[in-house]
Design an enzyme around this catalytic site. Structure first.
Site, PDB file in Angstrom:
ATOM      1  N   TYR A   1       0.987  -1.030   0.290  1.00 58.85           N
ATOM      2  CA  TYR A   1      -0.069   0.138  -0.317  1.00 58.85           C
ATOM      3  C   TYR A   1       1.141   0.978   0.213  1.00 58.85           C
ATOM      4  CZ  TYR A   1      -4.639   2.266   0.715  1.00 58.85           C
ATOM      5  OH  TYR A   1      -5.911   2.538   0.774  1.00 58.85           O
TER       6      TYR A   1
ATOM      7  N   LYS B   1      -3.232   8.277   2.767  1.00 56.44           N
ATOM      8  CA  LYS B   1      -4.471   7.303   3.629  1.00 56.44           C
ATOM      9  C   LYS B   1      -4.207   8.830   4.925  1.00 56.44           C
ATOM     10  CE  LYS B   1      -7.754   5.750   1.056  1.00 56.44           C
ATOM     11  NZ  LYS B   1      -8.461   6.893   0.163  1.00 56.44           N
TER      12      LYS B   1
HETATM   13  P1  NDP Z   1     -12.600   3.715  -8.506  1.00 54.63           P
HETATM   14  O1  NDP Z   1     -11.376   3.142  -9.281  1.00 54.63           O
HETATM   15  O2  NDP Z   1     -13.602   2.796  -8.813  1.00 54.63           O
HETATM   16  O3  NDP Z   1     -12.483   5.391  -8.077  1.00 54.63           O
HETATM   17  C1  NDP Z   1     -11.319   6.070  -7.495  1.00 54.63           C
HETATM   18  C2  NDP Z   1     -11.618   7.282  -8.163  1.00 54.63           C
HETATM   19  O4  NDP Z   1     -10.818   8.231  -8.169  1.00 54.63           O
HETATM   20  C3  NDP Z   1     -12.097   7.045 -10.139  1.00 54.63           C
HETATM   21  O5  NDP Z   1     -13.839   7.835 -10.049  1.00 54.63           O
HETATM   22  C4  NDP Z   1     -11.031   8.276 -10.481  1.00 54.63           C
HETATM   23  O6  NDP Z   1     -11.800   8.742 -11.289  1.00 54.63           O
HETATM   24  C5  NDP Z   1     -10.700   9.222  -9.376  1.00 54.63           C
HETATM   25  N1  NDP Z   1     -10.408   9.815  -9.143  1.00 54.63           N
HETATM   26  C6  NDP Z   1      -8.416   9.844  -9.911  1.00 54.63           C
HETATM   27  N2  NDP Z   1      -7.635  10.318  -9.516  1.00 54.63           N
HETATM   28  C7  NDP Z   1      -8.435  11.486  -9.408  1.00 54.63           C
HETATM   29  C8  NDP Z   1      -8.451  13.679 -10.401  1.00 54.63           C
HETATM   30  N3  NDP Z   1      -7.367  13.707 -10.554  1.00 54.63           N
HETATM   31  N4  NDP Z   1      -9.447  14.084 -10.232  1.00 54.63           N
HETATM   32  C9  NDP Z   1     -10.963  13.812  -9.890  1.00 54.63           C
HETATM   33  N5  NDP Z   1     -11.027  12.237  -9.419  1.00 54.63           N
HETATM   34  C10 NDP Z   1     -10.052  11.425  -9.989  1.00 54.63           C
HETATM   35  O7  NDP Z   1     -11.899   2.640  -7.347  1.00 54.63           O
HETATM   36  P2  NDP Z   1     -12.915   2.396  -5.567  1.00 54.63           P
HETATM   37  O8  NDP Z   1     -14.067   3.292  -5.552  1.00 54.63           O
HETATM   38  O9  NDP Z   1     -11.973   1.368  -5.134  1.00 54.63           O
HETATM   39  O10 NDP Z   1     -12.303   4.099  -4.331  1.00 54.63           O
HETATM   40  C11 NDP Z   1     -12.910   4.733  -4.045  1.00 54.63           C
HETATM   41  C12 NDP Z   1     -11.754   5.560  -2.766  1.00 54.63           C
HETATM   42  O11 NDP Z   1     -12.197   4.328  -1.981  1.00 54.63           O
HETATM   43  C13 NDP Z   1     -11.042   5.508  -3.063  1.00 54.63           C
HETATM   44  O12 NDP Z   1     -10.118   7.201  -2.023  1.00 54.63           O
HETATM   45  C14 NDP Z   1     -10.070   4.564  -2.030  1.00 54.63           C
HETATM   46  O13 NDP Z   1      -8.658   4.746  -1.840  1.00 54.63           O
HETATM   47  C15 NDP Z   1     -10.852   4.411  -1.311  1.00 54.63           C
HETATM   48  N6  NDP Z   1     -11.037   2.847  -0.694  1.00 54.63           N
HETATM   49  C16 NDP Z   1     -10.692   1.292  -1.421  1.00 54.63           C
HETATM   50  C17 NDP Z   1     -10.987   0.303  -1.574  1.00 54.63           C
HETATM   51  C18 NDP Z   1     -10.661  -0.955  -2.539  1.00 54.63           C
HETATM   52  O14 NDP Z   1     -10.656  -1.901  -1.730  1.00 54.63           O
HETATM   53  N7  NDP Z   1     -11.765  -0.797  -2.914  1.00 54.63           N
HETATM   54  C19 NDP Z   1     -10.878  -0.075   0.572  1.00 54.63           C
HETATM   55  C20 NDP Z   1     -11.202   1.285   1.093  1.00 54.63           C
HETATM   56  C21 NDP Z   1     -11.177   3.185   0.699  1.00 54.63           C
HETATM   57  P3  NDP Z   1     -10.677   9.046 -13.005  1.00 54.63           P
HETATM   58  O15 NDP Z   1     -10.418   7.285 -13.038  1.00 54.63           O
HETATM   59  O16 NDP Z   1     -11.136   9.653 -14.018  1.00 54.63           O
HETATM   60  O17 NDP Z   1      -9.879   9.580 -12.314  1.00 54.63           O
HETATM   61  C1  KAL Z   2      -3.294  -3.008   0.257  1.00 51.74           C
HETATM   62  C2  KAL Z   2      -3.589  -2.869  -1.017  1.00 51.74           C
HETATM   63  C3  KAL Z   2      -3.217  -3.708  -2.484  1.00 51.74           C
HETATM   64  C4  KAL Z   2      -3.241  -2.598  -3.681  1.00 51.74           C
HETATM   65  C5  KAL Z   2      -1.843  -1.590  -3.552  1.00 51.74           C
HETATM   66  C6  KAL Z   2      -2.022  -0.164  -3.563  1.00 51.74           C
HETATM   67  C7  KAL Z   2      -3.925   0.130  -3.704  1.00 51.74           C
HETATM   68  C8  KAL Z   2      -3.601   1.177  -3.761  1.00 51.74           C
HETATM   69  C9  KAL Z   2      -5.121   2.134  -4.134  1.00 51.74           C
HETATM   70  C10 KAL Z   2      -4.720   3.286  -5.323  1.00 51.74           C
HETATM   71  C11 KAL Z   2      -6.181   4.008  -5.256  1.00 51.74           C
HETATM   72  C12 KAL Z   2      -4.337   2.372  -6.947  1.00 51.74           C
HETATM   73  C13 KAL Z   2      -4.307   3.531  -7.933  1.00 51.74           C
HETATM   74  O1  KAL Z   2      -3.646   4.526  -7.657  1.00 51.74           O
HETATM   75  C14 KAL Z   2      -4.191   2.681  -9.232  1.00 51.74           C
HETATM   76  C15 KAL Z   2      -3.369   3.161 -10.096  1.00 51.74           C
HETATM   77  O2  KAL Z   2      -2.196   3.890  -9.754  1.00 51.74           O
HETATM   78  C16 KAL Z   2      -3.864   2.758 -11.678  1.00 51.74           C
HETATM   79  N1  KAL Z   2      -5.479   2.791 -12.162  1.00 51.74           N
HETATM   80  C17 KAL Z   2      -6.235   3.390 -12.566  1.00 51.74           C
HETATM   81  O3  KAL Z   2      -5.968   4.632 -12.666  1.00 51.74           O
HETATM   82  C18 KAL Z   2      -7.533   3.521 -13.049  1.00 51.74           C
HETATM   83  C19 KAL Z   2      -7.967   3.394 -14.730  1.00 51.74           C
HETATM   84  C20 KAL Z   2      -7.465   4.918 -12.122  1.00 51.74           C
HETATM   85  C21 KAL Z   2     -10.370   4.548 -12.294  1.00 51.74           C
HETATM   86  O4  KAL Z   2      -7.753   4.861 -10.505  1.00 51.74           O
HETATM   87  C22 KAL Z   2      -7.665   5.722 -10.139  1.00 51.74           C
HETATM   88  N2  KAL Z   2      -7.597   5.459  -8.448  1.00 51.74           N
HETATM   89  O5  KAL Z   2      -7.902   6.874 -10.156  1.00 51.74           O
HETATM   90  C23 KAL Z   2      -4.891  -2.429  -0.507  1.00 51.74           C
HETATM   91  C24 KAL Z   2      -6.437  -2.970  -1.245  1.00 51.74           C
HETATM   92  C25 KAL Z   2      -6.520  -4.549   0.069  1.00 51.74           C
HETATM   93  C26 KAL Z   2      -7.334  -2.224  -1.007  1.00 51.74           C
HETATM   94  C27 KAL Z   2      -7.545  -0.742  -1.884  1.00 51.74           C
HETATM   95  C28 KAL Z   2      -7.449  -1.050  -3.130  1.00 51.74           C
HETATM   96  C29 KAL Z   2      -7.452  -0.089  -1.007  1.00 51.74           C
HETATM   97  C30 KAL Z   2      -7.266   1.733  -2.271  1.00 51.74           C
HETATM   98  O6  KAL Z   2      -7.336   2.556  -1.166  1.00 51.74           O
HETATM   99  O7  KAL Z   2      -8.186   1.980  -3.111  1.00 51.74           O
END
Ligand code: NDP
Ligand code: KAL
Length: 257
Positions: free
Chosen positions: A158, A165
């Site tokens: 992470y 975070k």
């Molecule tokens: P998604 O990939 O569905 O959502 C991530 C979102 O972040 C996307 O809609 C992406 O939009 C947006 N984003 C990234 N960069 C920008 C930017 N510059 N401006 C505006 N939006 C942006 O993933 P999750 O639903 O999993 O993530 C939502 C939240 O939940 C995050 O904060 C994540 O850390 C948190 N979370 C997720 C967990 C998991 O297991 N999935 C667990 C705990 C917390 P775009 O693609 O257009 O960039």
């Molecule tokens: C320990 C866990 C395993 C995974 C390690 C890191 C996860 C980090 C989450 C972070 C938000 C992921 C990214 O930023 C992905 C990005 O580099 C590439 N993906 C993209 O660009 C896609 C297309 C867009 C939609 O994604 C974003 N974010 O814009 C953590 C796991 C167990 C739990 C998770 C996934 C936590 C979390 O914070 O999401």
């Protein structure tokens, strides 16, 4: 006091697709009677967010672009929201990003650029958005952000996102203190792992999910619906005494040593 959000308007930021946590929150808020406004980052998401928004029964939601790294975008977006609805009662910030290469291996290898990028998008954005949203929250309300256990303790891979975070969770407390006097509460939901677009490409995600199923007190994984329903509680007056809090919606996994 009730869980009904009838007559309330919330902004949901961070829907990428139907698996997004933001979409789980949107569905729950909608089912509780709230009016919704959606924001998205990239143009490539415009259609999918608009399609999802229009799938909500009886709802014609405003869908607006908002790249949270851009102050002008944030200002324009909230000015458009003000023009359309005048008052909002809260928002859900479901946004995070870090460079893929820095989400594996040693945290120590994080670059200055990568560190600042993840802080900018995943943490500072909440502060930037709160400042602008406050002016539309003239009736008070509730701001919700999403976090993960890796902000409190070391979770393999992470890395830089854990540090972002930790900063986000500290921001929630400082923002709660600033905004409390305006009747605005600020809380975080710390969700267990959920398979979303962000989680795509995490090689050992299956084993992370399996460990939760085997060890978490509730012996099952977290769902978007569970997070969404907690968001309804935090958005509603039923949680009126709670601010600056981090509620774990993770089947109880965080209590384990
Ligand atoms: P998604 O990939 O569905 O959502 C991530 C979102 O972040 C996307 O809609 C992406 O939009 C947006 N984003 C990234 N960069 C920008 C930017 N510059 N401006 C505006 N939006 C942006 O993933 P999750 O639903 O999993 O993530 C939502 C939240 O939940 C995050 O904060 C994540 O850390 C948190 N979370 C997720 C967990 C998991 O297991 N999935 C667990 C705990 C917390 P775009 O693609 O257009 O960039
Ligand atoms: C320990 C866990 C395993 C995974 C390690 C890191 C996860 C980090 C989450 C972070 C938000 C992921 C990214 O930023 C992905 C990005 O580099 C590439 N993906 C993209 O660009 C896609 C297309 C867009 C939609 O994604 C974003 N974010 O814009 C953590 C796991 C167990 C739990 C998770 C996934 C936590 C979390 O914070 O999401």
């Amino acid at each position: 006091m009730s869980l009904s959000l009838q007559g309330k308007t919330y902004v949901v930021m961070g829907v990428a697709n139907k698996r997004s946590i933001a979409w789980g929150i949107a569905r729950s808020l909608h089912n509780a009677g709230a009016k919704l406004i959606f924001t998205y980052a990239g143009e490539r998401l415009e259609k999918s967010v608009k399609d999802l928004a229009s799938s909500l029964e009886g709802e014609e939601s405003l869908v607006l672009p908002c790249d949270v790294t851009n102050d002008e975008d944030i200002e324009k977006c909230f000015a458009a929201i003000k023009e359309e609805v005048g008052v909002i009662h809260g928002l859900a910030h479901c946004i995070a990003f870090a460079n893929k290469e820095e989400l594996v291996g040693d945290y120590m290898n994080t670059t200055r650029e990568g560190f600042l990028l993840s802080q900018n998008i995943s943490s500072y954005s909440l502060t930037a958005v709160c400042k602008v949203a406050k002016d539309l929250m003239t009736e008070g309300g509730s701001i919700i952000s999403m976090t993960y256990l890796g902000g409190e303790r070391v979770v393999a891979n992470y890395n830089v996102m854990g540090v972002a975070k930790a900063s986000l969770e500290a921001s929630v407390k400082y923002l709660a203190n600033d905004l409390g006097k305006h009747g605005i509460r600020v809380n975080a939901i710390s969700a267990g792992p959920i398979r979303t677009l962000s989680a795509k490409g995490v090689s050992d995600f299956n084993s992370i999910l399996k460990e939760i199923e085997e060890r978490a007190p509730l012996r099952r994984n977290t769902t978007q619906e569970e997070v969404g329903d907690t968001a309804v509680f935090l958005a509603s007056d039923m949680s009126r005494g709670i601010t600056g809090e981090n509620i774990h919606v993770d089947s109880g996994y965080h209590i384990l040593g």
